[in-house]
Write an enzyme that holds these catalytic residues in place. Structure first.
Site, PDB file in Angstrom:
ATOM      1  N   HIS A   1       0.825  -1.213   0.000  1.00 37.39           N
ATOM      2  CA  HIS A   1       0.000   0.000   0.000  1.00 37.39           C
ATOM      3  C   HIS A   1       0.858   1.261   0.000  1.00 37.39           C
ATOM      4  O   HIS A   1       0.532   2.238  -0.677  1.00 37.39           O
ATOM      5  CB  HIS A   1      -0.973  -0.007   1.186  1.00 37.39           C
TER       6      HIS A   1
ATOM      7  N   HIS B   1      -9.395  -1.739  -4.957  1.00 40.38           N
ATOM      8  CA  HIS B   1      -8.282  -2.110  -4.079  1.00 40.38           C
ATOM      9  C   HIS B   1      -7.319  -3.071  -4.771  1.00 40.38           C
ATOM     10  O   HIS B   1      -6.101  -2.981  -4.585  1.00 40.38           O
ATOM     11  CB  HIS B   1      -8.753  -2.702  -2.745  1.00 40.38           C
TER      12      HIS B   1
ATOM     13  N   HIS C   1      -1.653 -10.708  -5.606  1.00 44.26           N
ATOM     14  CA  HIS C   1      -0.218 -10.465  -5.422  1.00 44.26           C
ATOM     15  C   HIS C   1       0.655 -11.490  -6.139  1.00 44.26           C
ATOM     16  O   HIS C   1       1.638 -11.143  -6.773  1.00 44.26           O
ATOM     17  CB  HIS C   1       0.130 -10.465  -3.940  1.00 44.26           C
TER      18      HIS C   1
ATOM     19  N   ASP D   1      -3.313  -2.481  -5.189  1.00 43.77           N
ATOM     20  CA  ASP D   1      -2.255  -3.458  -4.914  1.00 43.77           C
ATOM     21  C   ASP D   1      -1.354  -3.662  -6.135  1.00 43.77           C
ATOM     22  O   ASP D   1      -0.135  -3.757  -6.011  1.00 43.77           O
ATOM     23  CB  ASP D   1      -2.870  -4.815  -4.536  1.00 43.77           C
TER      24      ASP D   1
HETATM   25 ZN   LIG Z   1      -3.970  -4.517  -0.474  1.00 38.17          ZN
END
Ligand SMILES: [Zn+2]
Length: 304
Positions: A77, A234, A261, A238
């Site tokens: 973040h 969001h 991720h 990321d």
């Molecule tokens: Zn995140």
């Protein structure tokens, strides 16, 4: 846009880590041109870990960096806010192993950076310009980057949940506003998964103050959502953080479907392996002139 930027002043914030629950003090400091984003563990004699893909540790629930056994956890973040606001060079001092989660979004980091102010530096920025598509597929998950003249992202997610379903969002660094459109979007989780995460020693610092939590039908946070498509925003937040580990801003269009991720990191490392699929250029509008200034070691063979 074509020059590197750092912070005008140092700024600090404190909070707890999402996974460890430990208290941490964080300080963002100005840094010379070509430093990049560098973390310093002030509790470990100032041990330095560069925010570069070669230092990525594990990427299941967070993007963590590791070097010589020293860990810095949940960096994405802050990295997203730095990239989103165009900070090329900063030293991030922390006195524990995990960054503060704050409100689960990048909003506080954006405020912190705005409070510090930006300082333009003499050195030119260099960009990773995509020359041909590069793709990573994992079952239904897919991420691909195409050539483009700005940093564009199209993110699509699909969750079998009445409040999420299929969501899609587009971001273009040339026309979108990171601070208002992306940074406020919070991380999210499903109530039924939280117990499992806790059992695995994760989210010890997690609460409704720093995450959107969903039960079977809706959001249990009393304040509700910040955007109807906060979840998709969001994921895009990321991705911006994870892609900053390339070490240079990207000129390319990333299309991500049900990614996360792990897939973001796989595409970044694929790009670093497939050096013929991109080149370093000194400015988006430049005619792809290779730069000659010093570059990080992993890009040294590309810049000639
Ligand atoms: Zn995140």
């Amino acid at each position: 846009m074509t020059k590197q930027h750092t912070l005008a002043n140092p700024v600090s914030v404190s909070g707890v880590g999402l996974h460890t629950g430990v208290r941490v003090n964080l300080r963002l400091c100005p840094a010379p041109a070509n430093t990049g984003v560098v973390f310093r563990r002030t509790d470990l004699d100032g041990f330095v870990i560069e925010a570069q893909a070669r230092n990525v540790a594990r990427v299941s629930y967070a993007t963590s960096l590791m070097k010589k056994g020293v860990l810095i956890s949940t960096t994405e973040h802050l990295l997203s806010a730095l990239a989103g606001l165009g900070i090329d060079n900063t030293v991030v001092e922390i006195d524990n192993l995990e960054l503060p989660i704050l409100d689960g979004s990048a909003r506080w980091f954006v405020e912190l950076i705005n409070q510090a102010g930006l300082r333009r530096q003499r050195a030119r920025r260099s960009f990773v310009r995509i020359l041909k598509p590069v793709e990573v597929v994992d079952g239904m998950k897919r991420i691909v980057v195409y050539p483009a003249d700005s940093f564009r992202i199209t993110y699509r997610i699909s969750f079998p949940h009445p409040l999420i379903g299929a969501q899609s969002i587009d971001f273009d660094s040339a026309s979108s506003d990171y601070a208002t459109e992306i940074a406020p979007a919070r991380t999210f989780g499903f109530l039924e998964e939280l117990e499992m995460l806790r059992k695995n020693g994760l989210i010890r610092g997690g609460s409704l103050e720093n995450a959107v939590v969903l039960d079977r039908t809706g959001v249990i946070n009393p304040e509700g959502l910040r955007f109807p498509d906060e979840f998709c925003r969001h994921k895009l937040l990321d991705l911006i953080g994870d892609f900053s580990l390339l070490g240079h801003p990207l000129l390319g269009h990333v299309v991500a479907e049900r990614a996360g991720h792990a897939l973001h990191a796989q595409l970044v490392s694929r790009l670093l392996q497939e050096k013929q699929s991109w080149k370093l250029v000194s400015a988006p509008e430049a005619t792809e002139k290779p730069i000659s200034e010093p570059t990080p070691a992993f890009l040294a063979t590309q810049a000639q």
